[in-house]
Motif scaffolding. Structure first.
Motif, PDB file in Angstrom:
ATOM      1  N   UNK A 178      51.648  44.417  48.619  1.00  0.00           N
ATOM      2  CA  UNK A 178      52.001  45.745  48.106  1.00  0.00           C
ATOM      3  C   UNK A 178      53.375  45.721  47.444  1.00  0.00           C
ATOM      4  N   UNK A 179      54.334  45.065  48.094  1.00  0.00           N
ATOM      5  CA  UNK A 179      55.686  45.013  47.531  1.00  0.00           C
ATOM      6  C   UNK A 179      55.726  44.200  46.229  1.00  0.00           C
ATOM      7  N   UNK A 181      53.278  43.699  44.127  1.00  0.00           N
ATOM      8  CA  UNK A 181      52.553  44.426  43.086  1.00  0.00           C
ATOM      9  C   UNK A 181      53.359  45.610  42.571  1.00  0.00           C
ATOM     10  N   UNK A 182      53.971  46.357  43.487  1.00  0.00           N
ATOM     11  CA  UNK A 182      54.669  47.579  43.100  1.00  0.00           C
ATOM     12  C   UNK A 182      56.075  47.314  42.558  1.00  0.00           C
ATOM     13  N   UNK A 183      56.793  46.353  43.171  1.00  0.00           N
ATOM     14  CA  UNK A 183      58.199  46.154  42.824  1.00  0.00           C
ATOM     15  C   UNK A 183      58.433  44.921  41.966  1.00  0.00           C
ATOM     16  N   UNK A 184      57.442  44.035  41.873  1.00  0.00           N
ATOM     17  CA  UNK A 184      57.559  42.871  41.006  1.00  0.00           C
ATOM     18  C   UNK A 184      58.439  41.780  41.569  1.00  0.00           C
ATOM     19  N   UNK A 213      47.335  37.852  47.660  1.00  0.00           N
ATOM     20  CA  UNK A 213      48.797  37.775  47.726  1.00  0.00           C
ATOM     21  C   UNK A 213      49.327  36.652  46.846  1.00  0.00           C
ATOM     22  N   UNK A 214      48.708  35.479  46.928  1.00  0.00           N
ATOM     23  CA  UNK A 214      49.170  34.354  46.121  1.00  0.00           C
ATOM     24  C   UNK A 214      49.012  34.639  44.630  1.00  0.00           C
ATOM     25  N   UNK A 215      47.940  35.338  44.247  1.00  0.00           N
ATOM     26  CA  UNK A 215      47.761  35.715  42.842  1.00  0.00           C
ATOM     27  C   UNK A 215      48.852  36.679  42.396  1.00  0.00           C
ATOM     28  N   UNK A 216      49.177  37.629  43.262  1.00  0.00           N
ATOM     29  CA  UNK A 216      50.225  38.597  42.928  1.00  0.00           C
ATOM     30  C   UNK A 216      51.577  37.902  42.777  1.00  0.00           C
ATOM     31  N   UNK A 217      51.843  36.927  43.641  1.00  0.00           N
ATOM     32  CA  UNK A 217      53.092  36.169  43.548  1.00  0.00           C
ATOM     33  C   UNK A 217      53.137  35.374  42.249  1.00  0.00           C
TER      34      UNK A 217
END
Length: 229
Positions: A178-179, A181-184, A213-217
């Protein structure tokens, strides 16, 4: 002589009218004076001290140390038992910095001592972290996950507390995704992104990693590749 009598009469009249406005000071003995100075007299004349008994066996609220002092105490703790003692005494006052510092210091002291704390000793801290996971900021998430991975607390099969650790990693994973995705990536920074990715990859050894999560990172890291070392 007449003038002197007049002056005396005026003085007596003045004192009779205004003398009550300036009563002589009340002189107290040491015990009573101490109670007045400390505000210790409360209903019924009983003395009450902060964090102490009121004379009837009831204790007042415990004194909480300042947040910065508590952080410094955790960072200076030289053993895992000292870290856990601080949590046991002040855990109700912990914020995200205290939680992350607590886990990080546990990882450092446990590795130095060559032994890990028991599951029972860690249970209160682990449960509190699960409850507060969704309130942690990016850096606290990265630091906590990294410390947990260093400690080797995963959701592996064959461990009596595997489900409890699994619940903690799931809570941290949801909060991290969530962090990110939302905060980059800026909120985590290159180091935070790296620590988070490493921690969850290590914790998922033998299992499917949290791909979302790994994709978002990865998405957050691509624009900042030149900042990674």
């Amino acid at each position: 002589a007449l003038r002197l009598r007049v002056l005396r009469a005026e003085r007596m009249l003045f004192l009779s009218l205004f003398g009550a406005l300036n009563p002589p000071p009340l002189r107290l003995g040491p015990p009573q004076q101490l109670l007045v100075m400390t505000g210790g007299v409360r209903g019924g004349g009983r003395a009450r001290r902060r964090g102490g008994s009121d004379g009837r066996g009831r204790r007042g609220p415990a004194v909480r140390p300042p947040a910065k002092l508590l952080t410094a105490s955790l960072a200076r703790a030289e053993s895992a038992s000292e870290v856990l003692r601080l949590h046991a005494e002040h855990g109700s006052a912990f914020n995200e910095i205290h939680l992350a510092t607590c886990w990080s210091r546990l990882a450092s002291t446990s590795q130095k001592e060559g032994r890990a704390s028991s599951a029972g000793d860690l249970a209160p801290l682990r449960q509190q972290t699960v409850v507060l996971a969704d309130t942690l900021g990016p850096r606290a998430i990265a630091s906590t996950a990294h410390a947990l991975a260093r400690l080797g607390h995963f959701s592996g099969a064959g461990t009596s507390d595997g489900d409890e650790w699994d619940a903690l990693w799931r809570a941290l994973g949801v909060a991290a995704a969530l962090r990110v995705t939302e905060e980059g990536g800026a909120a985590f920074g290159p180091q935070g992104l790296s620590l988070t990715a490493w921690a969850f990859a290590k914790a998922s050894a033998g299992q499917a990693p949290p791909q979302a999560l790994l994709d978002a990172i990865a998405v957050a890291a691509i624009p900042r590749l030149d900042e990674f070392k």
